[in-house]
Scaffold this active site. Structure first.
Site, PDB file in Angstrom:
ATOM      1  N   SER A 109       0.844  -1.192   0.000  1.00 11.84           N
ATOM      2  CA  SER A 109       0.000   0.000   0.000  1.00 11.84           C
ATOM      3  C   SER A 109       0.881   1.245   0.000  1.00 11.84           C
ATOM      4  CB  SER A 109      -0.897   0.005   1.230  1.00 11.84           C
ATOM      5  OG  SER A 109      -0.096   0.248   2.372  1.00 11.84           O
ATOM      6  N   LYS A 110       0.225   2.388  -0.011  1.00 12.14           N
ATOM      7  CA  LYS A 110       0.948   3.666  -0.085  1.00 12.14           C
ATOM      8  C   LYS A 110       2.033   3.789   0.989  1.00 12.14           C
ATOM      9  CE  LYS A 110      -2.111   6.674  -2.614  1.00 12.14           C
ATOM     10  NZ  LYS A 110      -3.571   6.625  -2.383  1.00 12.14           N
TER      11      LYS A 110
END
Ligand code: GLU
Length: 479
Positions: free
Chosen positions: A251-252
């Protein structure tokens, strides 16, 4: 059997590397099987979907070198290819399920369902539906409608075990009791993901659904819908997730996760495709550098791993560096030039810039690193970049080397690699300074750095005049 696969992004952001990997595997499989790849845009989340993201995703897919046989921009026999343009179809199939008694209108608000669950179970359970509207009489329905309530349509999940085969995971079974009657049409008449996907996969004659295994829990619902609508169930291939180095879903938080970010940093598409395709698959040959053609030729789901893959940016960097070094120089110049320009370097001399990039590409993982490596070719003044470099400059033996170098340089008309090496040999003989103590000071004088590209190449590209200037600057009396 006609092999037809699809890549079905939701245009709510740029192409994520995980989705890119799904697209790549679908593409490779389609090409390997001489089948068709369909691009379907899943844009029923009207609030978060935008045309700009759709365009962005298409651009990134094309940049990766992928194409598709049918899609919003490539009409085929099974369009339209945007879910927002297929809403009537979903209505039509929902009506069929209603008529067959396999679905029902539900007038409950989420709050009411939650309150009942809380009363019954002692805790709220948003996911669970208690079947309240399953057997409403016509009168009850009319009463709800008179109140202005707009119903959703729910699918009635039959009892029993739901079985399906997954190419990678084998026989999968879910118990019907664990799935409550789920919504297929929202109160605004728009289909939910699980329903739209089934109608589309069936009508688009998708033979293989290849997607991330984060969708595995949706699959039993979809299988039920395929069966309820008398559609044949496609073959499922749920591919293992990509995890970050800490083994949580990529994820980010893990840094660069969109293809766009890699593109902007100067990664090459073939490196991204090669790296992502190897995340849970390996070629029988054991080779790691694989072109799209080879991937298509050698791909086989049987060689696919069943466990999650860890995203290893170091390996991606290694691979990208390999591709940068092995691509035609002109291409790397065209791609690298904007990075030098943005760094404020004078790039007007194309021949010079080409040589700079030819040297610098030997030392980068991605093209955004070029300015850092190339800066030694664009400076007018050299200053030692570290304490170590300053100390080396100041050494008596270094100063001797610089004077000798300047003297010899004066007599030479041009400075090619051979001449430079000869000069260094002569200086060694005359001054008795050798090895590191001979080469390092020259590097520091000419570049300010203690490490860097091969010195003869640096010297030649700097040219006689700049070398003279920098050596003069390095002399203690001039500092
Ligand atoms: N739109 C879904 C997603 O982006 C596609 C899921 C599927 O392939 O069925 O996750």
């Amino acid at each position: 059997m006609n092999i037809r696969v699809r890549f079905a992004p939701s245009p709510t952001g740029y192409l994520h590397v995980g989705n890119a990997r799904t697209a790549i595997l679908n593409w490779i499989f389609a090409r390997h099987e001489k089948g068709a790849l369909i691009l379907r845009i899943e844009d029923t989340d009207f609030e978060r979907s935008t045309r700009a993201f759709e365009t962005g995703i298409c651009e990134d897919l094309r940049w990766l070198g992928l194409d598709w046989d049918e899609g919003p921009d490539r009409d085929g026999d099974f369009g339209p290819y945007r879910q927002s343009e297929r809403l009537d179809l979903y209505q039509e199939y929902a009506q069929k399920l209603l008529k067959a008694g396999k679905a029902f209108r539900c007038y409950c608000t989420p709050e009411e369902i939650e309150a009942r669950n809380k009363a019954k179970l002692g805790q709220p359970d948003q996911g669970k539906y208690d079947g309240h509207c399953l057997h409403l009489t016509d009168e009850q329905k009319r009463a709800y409608e008179a109140e202005g309530r707009k119903p959703v349509i729910r699918f009635h999940v039959p009892e029993g075990t739901i079985h399906f085969q997954d190419v990678l995971k084998g026989d999968i079974a879910f118990e019907g009791e664990n799935i409550s009657d789920f919504i297929i049409l929202r109160s605004d008449g728009v289909a939910t993901y699980n329903f739209a996907v089934v109608v589309d996969d069936a009508l688009m004659k998708i033979s293989h659904v290849i997607r991330g295994d984060d969708h595995l829990s949706n699959t039993p619902k979809q299988v039920l819908l395929f069966q309820a609508l008398n559609f044949s169930v496609p073959t499922f291939v749920h591919i293992p997730m990509i995890l970050g180095p800490d083994r949580s879903k990529l994820s980010k938080r893990h840094g660069m996760t969109s293809v766009r970010m890699y593109r902007e940093k100067g990664y090459l598409p073939e490196a991204i495709v090669n790296y992502l395709s190897l995340l849970s698959w390996s070629s029988e040959s054991g080779d790691e550098i694989l072109s799209l053609e080879r991937l298509v030729k050698e791909f086989d789901f049987r060689r696919m791993s069943r466990s999650a893959a860890i995203f290893d940016s170091e390996k991606l960097n290694w691979m990208n560096g390999w591709y940068i070094r092995n691509a035609p120089l002109e291409r790397i110049v065209a791609l690298g030039l904007p990075f030098l320009e943005k760094a404020g370097y004078d790039v007007s001399d194309r021949n010079f810039v080409t040589q700079v990039i030819d040297i610098a590409r030997g030392y980068v993982d991605y093209l955004a690193q070029l300015p850092e490596i190339a800066k030694i070719f664009f400076q007018e003044k050299v200053s030692p970049e570290s304490e170590e470099a300053a100390e080396i400059l100041a050494l008596e033996s270094s100063q001797k080397v610089f004077s000798a170098f300047l003297q010899k340089l004066d007599a030479k008309e041009k400075l090619d690699a051979e001449t430079f090496k000869r000069i260094m040999k002569e200086i060694q003989k005359e001054t008795g300074v050798k090895g590191k103590w001979l080469w390092m000071p020259v590097r520091v004088a000419l570049t300010g750095q203690v490490h860097g590209p091969e010195l003869p190449r640096v010297v030649v590209l700097l040219g006689k005049e700049k070398c003279q200037k920098f050596l003069e600057q390095a002399l203690a009396k001039n500092r």
